[in-house]
Design an enzyme around this catalytic site. Structure first.
Site, PDB file in Angstrom:
ATOM      1  N   GLU A   1       1.427  -0.461  -4.865  1.00 59.50           N
ATOM      2  CA  GLU A   1       0.152   0.703  -5.168  1.00 59.50           C
ATOM      3  C   GLU A   1       0.964   1.861  -4.796  1.00 59.50           C
ATOM      4  OE1 GLU A   1      -1.723   3.692  -4.588  1.00 59.50           O
ATOM      5  OE2 GLU A   1      -1.490   2.507  -3.080  1.00 59.50           O
TER       6      GLU A   1
ATOM      7  N   ASP B   1       0.761  -1.143  -0.103  1.00 59.67           N
ATOM      8  CA  ASP B   1       0.246   0.066   0.039  1.00 59.67           C
ATOM      9  C   ASP B   1       1.103   1.664   0.029  1.00 59.67           C
ATOM     10  OD1 ASP B   1      -2.361   1.185   0.423  1.00 59.67           O
ATOM     11  OD2 ASP B   1      -2.279   2.413   2.444  1.00 59.67           O
TER      12      ASP B   1
END
Length: 630
Positions: A358, A304
């Site tokens: 990401e 993330d």
């Protein structure tokens, strides 16, 4: 009290190279008791406290076993599944309680203590899956990911959660019917606040107790593998929450976070950044990645917020003083070095893992090997493609011709990284509206546009990801406190959309041209990229076998065209093998029911062309099935 700490373990941990540090830090069953080991270099006293000593720490004091602050102790009078915390007395100030950073299980929120693990060992039954991974080439294989949040995918009638074990019978049959290759779980490490969805973590080694025990989660993943479904989890090494039981000022001083508050604070999220340059933090985080793969057989990690790690000024306004690294730039060199090290270690232990970044930045070579100057991930989310495509699709078709470049620009950089095409949770939450509700037009056009959106994702180079609810046309954006609107299956348009989605995904899985050369330029060829007046795109998806190649036509307006000339590279009869406008999908059934023989007249810079019907707001796919007649 006996100590089980090992000098080599201690040395490697403090060097930042102990990649299985979870095997000696935390709480571990040893003979008839438990060994506790924790890192707290600024503490003067560390004690184990819990129900077993009335939360006083009495008679359960740890010994300091390294000059860099490891404390350890063994006790035989603490039972399994006991709640415990570390009572830490700093060198200056009163004692306070902290949960175990390496705890394997935690109490159900709002309780915050760690739990001593059971002595049971889970017996896996996914040997076939694990063996098959050894021959798995993700770059040339179909990857179709269904992203979901376990707490709001589906709930019981009383609103309570399904457990990991109960989800085996609820979720696995559904995703098998949907024809996805993997599920991706929003972070399942322990977290105090439901609405953080797990992105603000307190227990990096503890699967959230909301849905059951660690053994329950292992059973769920085991069953996924036995049904040929891979499991990816969202992983959050960039920051952690400030809850008092967590990592913040763990021993009274900044320890896991940067000491400099300007580097530590993630103000936009109210969290703290890990100190990526600290060896013990590296051992903690890299071991955590290994832990999920080794102990839970997780197939990959979606890492993330990589941009928040790699840039010092990620959430600083333009008018604020900027942070600089030692070279005068704004990249966090420690974080970049950490990510390279992370990926090198993961692929050393798990060569077939999926490590997906990401990343919203323009930092190059995210998915390139570290020995080629990259960060070492093997995939990167294509945020540019997602933003451009959703922006384009929200335009009324009348105006789309003025924004044609939003469709085609992605192919200008498509081979710079190994991309995943994400239609994720971030795009359907916090007032952004659901995918269906983003689509313009009347109800029929909204559904046609969504079929087109999914179809274009499937035929575009790159691996695929959709978020739960999109597959059947959730009208309301994702609400993390409510389950999906399953009642929509009672309505024909939504049921037809689900039928379309699962059929489209099945089509993808069985067409090598749609995945084999995703990351090679010879897997794609434009036929016509410039027809902005009619908002039509025509291209080929290719393999090394001409008989597998696909001719793709995308029409982004509600106009229907009959006898439309399309240049083709091969002489032969062409058959329409997929059409998103089919009546069974809720479309107008403007299809091509017969074979199309080539006309030997140059068109679209090809030596021959065919004449076809192009359906409205639709993707149609053709394949050459035999040589044409001269």
């Amino acid at each position: 009290m006996n100590l089980y700490t090992n000098d080599l373990d201690i040395y490697l941990y403090h060097q930042g190279t102990h990649y299985h540090s979870y095997k000696f830090l935390g709480c571990h069953p040893r003979e008839k008791g438990y060994q506790f080991t924790v890192w707290a270099p600024n503490a003067s006293v560390v004690e184990i406290t819990g129900d077993f000593n009335d939360w006083t720490g009495k008679d359960h004091q740890l010994q300091r076993v390294s000059k860099n602050g490891l404390w350890s102790g063994y006790y035989s009078n603490i039972p399994p599944n006991s709640a415990y915390k570390y009572q830490i007395t700093p060198k200056n100030g009163p004692a306070f309680l902290k949960a175990d950073p390496y705890a394997f299980q935690a109490e159900l929120r709002p309780l915050t203590a760690s739990l001593t693990p059971s002595h049971d060992k889970y017996m896996w039954n996914d040997q076939k899956w694990e063996s098959n991974k050894k021959n798995y080439n993700p770059y040339e294989s179909p990857i179709l990911i269904y992203e979901l949040h376990l707490g709001s995918w589906k709930t019981k009638e009383d609103g309570s959660y399904y457990s990991y074990r109960e989800l085996v019978n609820e979720l696995i049959p559904y995703v098998r019917k949907l024809n996805v290759t993997h599920i991706e779980l929003l972070p399942i490490a322990e977290h105090p606040l439901d609405i953080s969805w797990g992105y603000q973590t307190t227990g990096y080694y503890a699967p959230t107790s909301r849905y059951g025990t660690p053994s329950d989660l292992k059973f769920f993943i085991d069953q996924c593998h036995q049904h040929n479904i891979g499991v990816i989890i969202d992983w959050v090494p960039g920051h952690f929450c400030k809850d008092e039981q967590g990592l913040r000022q763990f021993d009274g001083e900044p320890l896991y976070e940067y000491k400099d508050p300007k580097k530590a604070e993630k103000r936009s999220w109210g969290t703290l950044t890990f100190d990526f340059g600290r060896p013990e933090v590296q051992s903690f985080l890299i071991s955590n990645a290994i832990y999920w793969m080794e102990e839970f057989h997780v197939d990959g990690l979606r890492v993330d917020a990589v941009a928040s790690m790699t840039y010092l000024n990620f959430d600083r306004d333009d008018n604020e003083e900027k942070l600089k690294n030692g070279l005068g730039g704004d990249q966090n060199l420690e974080a970049i070095a950490f990510l390279k090290k992370l990926n090198e270690v993961v692929f050393e232990f798990f060569p077939h893992a999926l490590m997906m970044a990401e990343d919203s930045s323009d930092l190059p070579k995210i998915s390139h090997p570290t020995d080629h100057g990259g960060l070492g991930f093997n995939f990167k989310w294509n945020m540019g493609w997602m933003n451009d495509l959703l922006t384009y699709m929200e335009y009324d078709p009348v105006y789309r011709k003025w924004h044609h470049n939003l469709l085609t620009f992605s192919m200008m950089y498509n081979y710079s990284e190994n991309f995943v095409l994400p239609l994720s949770h971030d795009e359907v939450v916090h007032g952004k509206r659901s995918l269906l509700n983003k689509m313009p037009g009347d109800q029929w056009q909204q559904f046609a546009n969504l079929r087109l959106l999914f179809g274009y994702m499937i035929v575009h180079p790159g691996k695929k990801l959709i978020f739960m609810g999109g597959e059947f046309g959730q009208y309301i954006e994702w609400r993390d406190q409510h389950q999906l609107d399953w009642l929509l299956f009672d309505f024909p348009l939504h049921e037809s959309l689900f039928h379309y989605t699962k059929t489209l995904f099945h089509f993808y899985l069985h067409q090598p041209a749609l995945y084999k050369y995703d990351h090679k330029p010879n897997g794609f060829q434009w036929i016509d990229a410039d027809n902005n007046d009619q908002s039509i795109l025509i291209f080929l998806r290719k393999t090394s076998n001409e008989s597998e190649d696909l001719l793709v036509i995308c029409n982004f307006t509600p106009e229907v065209y009959h006898g439309f000339k399309v240049g083709v590279p091969y002489a032969g009869a062409y058959k329409e093998i997929f059409n998103s406008d089919a009546a069974c999908f809720g479309g107008s059934d403007q299809r091509n029911f017969f074979l199309h023989e080539p006309i030997f007249e140059e068109w679209h810079h090809q030596k021959q062309h065919i004449k076809v019907t192009i359906p409205p707001l639709a993707v149609s796919v053709f394949q050459k099935i035999e040589e044409g007649f001269l």
